[in-house]
Design a protein around this motif. Structure first.
Motif, PDB file in Angstrom:
ATOM      1  N   GLU A   1     -17.473   6.809  -1.896  1.00  0.00           N
ATOM      2  CA  GLU A   1     -17.086   6.427  -3.251  1.00  0.00           C
ATOM      3  C   GLU A   1     -16.099   7.411  -3.885  1.00  0.00           C
ATOM      4  O   GLU A   1     -15.829   7.327  -5.074  1.00  0.00           O
ATOM      5  N   LEU A   2     -15.582   8.316  -3.096  1.00  0.00           N
ATOM      6  CA  LEU A   2     -14.552   9.241  -3.583  1.00  0.00           C
ATOM      7  C   LEU A   2     -13.402   9.280  -2.586  1.00  0.00           C
ATOM      8  O   LEU A   2     -13.598   9.618  -1.419  1.00  0.00           O
ATOM      9  N   MET A   3     -12.223   8.947  -3.072  1.00  0.00           N
ATOM     10  CA  MET A   3     -11.015   9.098  -2.265  1.00  0.00           C
ATOM     11  C   MET A   3     -10.349  10.395  -2.706  1.00  0.00           C
ATOM     12  O   MET A   3      -9.809  10.485  -3.811  1.00  0.00           O
ATOM     13  N   GLN A   4     -10.446  11.419  -1.861  1.00  0.00           N
ATOM     14  CA  GLN A   4      -9.882  12.721  -2.184  1.00  0.00           C
ATOM     15  C   GLN A   4      -8.347  12.628  -2.296  1.00  0.00           C
ATOM     16  O   GLN A   4      -7.741  11.684  -1.791  1.00  0.00           O
ATOM     17  N   PRO A   5      -7.707  13.622  -2.941  1.00  0.00           N
ATOM     18  CA  PRO A   5      -6.248  13.614  -3.003  1.00  0.00           C
ATOM     19  C   PRO A   5      -5.588  13.471  -1.632  1.00  0.00           C
ATOM     20  O   PRO A   5      -4.599  12.747  -1.481  1.00  0.00           O
ATOM     21  N   GLY A   6      -6.140  14.157  -0.633  1.00  0.00           N
ATOM     22  CA  GLY A   6      -5.594  14.029   0.722  1.00  0.00           C
ATOM     23  C   GLY A   6      -5.729  12.624   1.265  1.00  0.00           C
ATOM     24  O   GLY A   6      -4.864  12.146   2.010  1.00  0.00           O
ATOM     25  N   GLY A   7      -6.810  11.926   0.914  1.00  0.00           N
ATOM     26  CA  GLY A   7      -6.985  10.546   1.337  1.00  0.00           C
ATOM     27  C   GLY A   7      -5.978   9.621   0.680  1.00  0.00           C
ATOM     28  O   GLY A   7      -5.468   8.683   1.306  1.00  0.00           O
ATOM     29  N   ARG A   8      -5.667   9.872  -0.590  1.00  0.00           N
ATOM     30  CA  ARG A   8      -4.648   9.077  -1.283  1.00  0.00           C
ATOM     31  C   ARG A   8      -3.283   9.264  -0.617  1.00  0.00           C
ATOM     32  O   ARG A   8      -2.502   8.310  -0.503  1.00  0.00           O
ATOM     33  N   LEU A   9      -3.005  10.485  -0.186  1.00  0.00           N
ATOM     34  CA  LEU A   9      -1.750  10.731   0.524  1.00  0.00           C
ATOM     35  C   LEU A   9      -1.696   9.923   1.810  1.00  0.00           C
ATOM     36  O   LEU A   9      -0.669   9.318   2.145  1.00  0.00           O
ATOM     37  N   MET A  10      -2.812   9.886   2.556  1.00  0.00           N
ATOM     38  CA  MET A  10      -2.845   9.109   3.798  1.00  0.00           C
ATOM     39  C   MET A  10      -2.631   7.621   3.522  1.00  0.00           C
ATOM     40  O   MET A  10      -1.922   6.930   4.264  1.00  0.00           O
ATOM     41  N   LEU A  11      -3.245   7.109   2.450  1.00  0.00           N
ATOM     42  CA  LEU A  11      -3.035   5.713   2.080  1.00  0.00           C
ATOM     43  C   LEU A  11      -1.564   5.440   1.790  1.00  0.00           C
ATOM     44  O   LEU A  11      -1.007   4.411   2.185  1.00  0.00           O
ATOM     45  N   ALA A  12      -0.931   6.379   1.078  1.00  0.00           N
ATOM     46  CA  ALA A  12       0.493   6.226   0.770  1.00  0.00           C
ATOM     47  C   ALA A  12       1.327   6.222   2.041  1.00  0.00           C
ATOM     48  O   ALA A  12       2.280   5.440   2.180  1.00  0.00           O
TER      49      ALA A  12
END
Length: 518
Positions: free
Chosen positions: A87-98
């Protein structure tokens, strides 16, 4: 002279024979590979079969489809998942999504921005912010969310691509011929047994996967359990933080998952789970944990959820499983089916997305996946390339989960106290640890440095105000405890991968250099 000529002609004959033999062998191998590729392309309905459409499976399906691959995704249940992990998308995870072109999947699900971690212990508290790191090419903020909504958005995005066939079905087994996985046997939504073939099968059907046993010898370990529920129609005073309470005997967390819903979750020992049936769980939450939560908005929210959500309290196991390479041809294992760690640092989705990005980039140059040997060679390099992110997260999760356990052992309690002090001390200590926690600095060596500093802080605390024999003994035990925590992961992740900075530098250069779609 005659002898010299004889040896010269003999050597020349040997060289020519070797060259002819080598050329014939290469031509034969090339012919075999072409025949294999032609056969697989003719028989296979897809280029790749993906078992499971969770975060990893759906993201990989979309990424491969964009590269022109025909992807067949088989998911057991296409309804929105109801789980309270991830339930938490870390900043690094958001970068991977991008990087994967999937950042829009965090929109329209009422996800909440998270900028910090708020920690509480024995009446003290502090707020730790994700740092503005110039080397991190993305916004230093994560997202709190309902996992099921994110999964559904990812599935919708994947299924919208013309190259993706998303189907509900239960995969029963892998099809294997002569040591090579050729596809799967599954039961579709109509109850029919179907055989599907593809040159490559990716197993990412989650932590309860049965298929991984057919591909890799990984053993999971149940560490503890998390008890969770949702407090509805409420808003925290600090909605942009995850609130971590150093409660006894194990920690609990409180955080938003939508604009008006708050998740309350508490860790309980695996061998002493309070019973829901006879009311022990409610009493435990009300009388043991609630008094340890800071008075005010946090405690009110915690208690309100217990009163209103008695029928919605859920329990789930926290598991750990080290990543072991799969040497079988024609199959890859990903996600929680491949690697799990304690969920206290909420970084599992980030590791899964990092793995997807690495694997997609490795497979992209191949004209097809029919040559199982070539695919296996690339996958072997995948296990090395992923280490900076995965080893950092796995080690941090393991160490953090052990340090947060409250005991009467003076050495362990000294480590727990020093962890709180170190995190809240400010400066490079706080920013460094938060950068690692958020996936903004996936460098195992940096984590080792901070763990050494925490250990030295704990030893100094136990030795003060003057080093008595008893205090000296406990400080040595802290040192031994730290070595034990680190030693396990140095073995699991690899000494070279953990301690040589060149691997982390290469990862940052290739996978964190830009937020643009790769």
């Amino acid at each position: 002279m005659a002898t010299t000529y004889t040896w010269s002609w003999t050597l020349l004959a040997f060289i020519l024979t070797w060259m002819v033999f080598h050329l014939i062998k290469r031509k034969k191998v090339g012919t075999e590979e072409i025949e294999v590729e032609a056969e697989e392309t003719r028989d296979g309905e897809a280029d790749v079969i993906i078992v499971g459409a969770g975060v990893a499976g759906a993201a990989l399906a979309y990424a491969l489809a964009k590269d022109g691959r025909r992807v067949h995704v088989i998911e057991r249940d296409l309804k929105e998942p109801q789980r309270f992990m991830g339930e938490l998308m870390q900043p690094g995870g958001r970068l991977m999504l991008a990087q994967l072109g999937l950042e829009d999947c965090l929109e329209e699900i009422d996800a909440q921005e998270i900028k910090s971690l708020a920690i509480y212990k024995d009446g003290k508290n502090d707020t730790l912010y994700f740092p503005n790191n110039k080397k991190f090419p993305y916004e230093p903020a994560g997202r709190l969310l309902r996992n099921g909504r994110l999964v559904q958005r990812l599935r919708k995005k994947a299924a919208s691509h013309v190259n993706v066939q998303l189907e509900e079905g239960t995969v029963k087994s892998l099809i294997e011929e002569k040591g090579v996985v050729k596809g799967v046997i599954y039961k579709n939504s109509a109850g029919e047994n179907i055989t599907a073939f593809a040159p490559l099968t990716v197993v990412c059907d989650g932590c309860y996967s049965n298929l991984r046993r057919s591909a890799v010898d990984n053993k999971e370990e149940v560490l503890s359990y998390f008890v969770g529920y949702v407090t509805k129609n409420t808003r925290l005073e600090d909605p942009h933080s995850m609130h971590l309470i150093f409660s006894k005997p194990l920690p609990c967390v409180v955080y938003h998952i939508t604009s008006n819903e708050v998740r309350c979750a508490a860790e309980v020992p695996a061998d002493s789970i309070p019973s829901m049936a006879n009311g022990e769980m409610v009493n435990y939450l009300k009388n043991t944990l609630a008094p340890q939560i800071p008075d005010g908005n946090l405690r009110e929210t915690f208690l309100k959820g217990v009163e209103e959500g008695l029928l919605e309290i859920k329990t789930t196991a926290t598991k750990s499983m080290s990543a072991k390479p799969c040497d079988k041809k024609g199959v890859i294992v990903l996600g929680d089916a491949f690697n799990m760690r304690h969920p206290i640092i909420a970084s599992g989705m980030m590791v899964a997305l990092s793995d997807v990005l690495i694997l997609r980039n490795l497979l992209r140059p191949l004209p097809s996946f029919s040559n199982a040997k070539k695919v296996l060679e690339l996958v072997k390099s995948f296990y090395i390339i992923r280490k900076p992110m995965s080893a950092t997260v796995n080690t941090l999760a393991h160490v953090f989960s052990e340090v947060l356990v409250a005991t009467t052992d003076e050495a362990r309690e000294g480590m727990r106290q020093s962890c709180f002090k170190y995190l809240s001390s400010g400066g490079f200590r706080t920013s460094g640890m938060m950068a690692i926690l958020g996936g903004m600095n996936p460098r195992p060596l940096s984590l080792v440095f901070h763990l050494v500093c925490i250990t030295l802080t704990a030893m100094g605390h136990l030795l003060s105000p003057f080093p008595s024999p008893r205090r000296f003994w406990h400080s040595l035990r802290v040192f031994a405890l730290a070595l034990k925590m680190l030693g396990k992961h140095l073995g699991d992740e690899g000494l070279k991968e953990m301690l040589i900075p060149i691997n982390a530098a290469s990862y940052r250069r290739n996978y964190m250099a830009t937020a643009s779609d790769c």
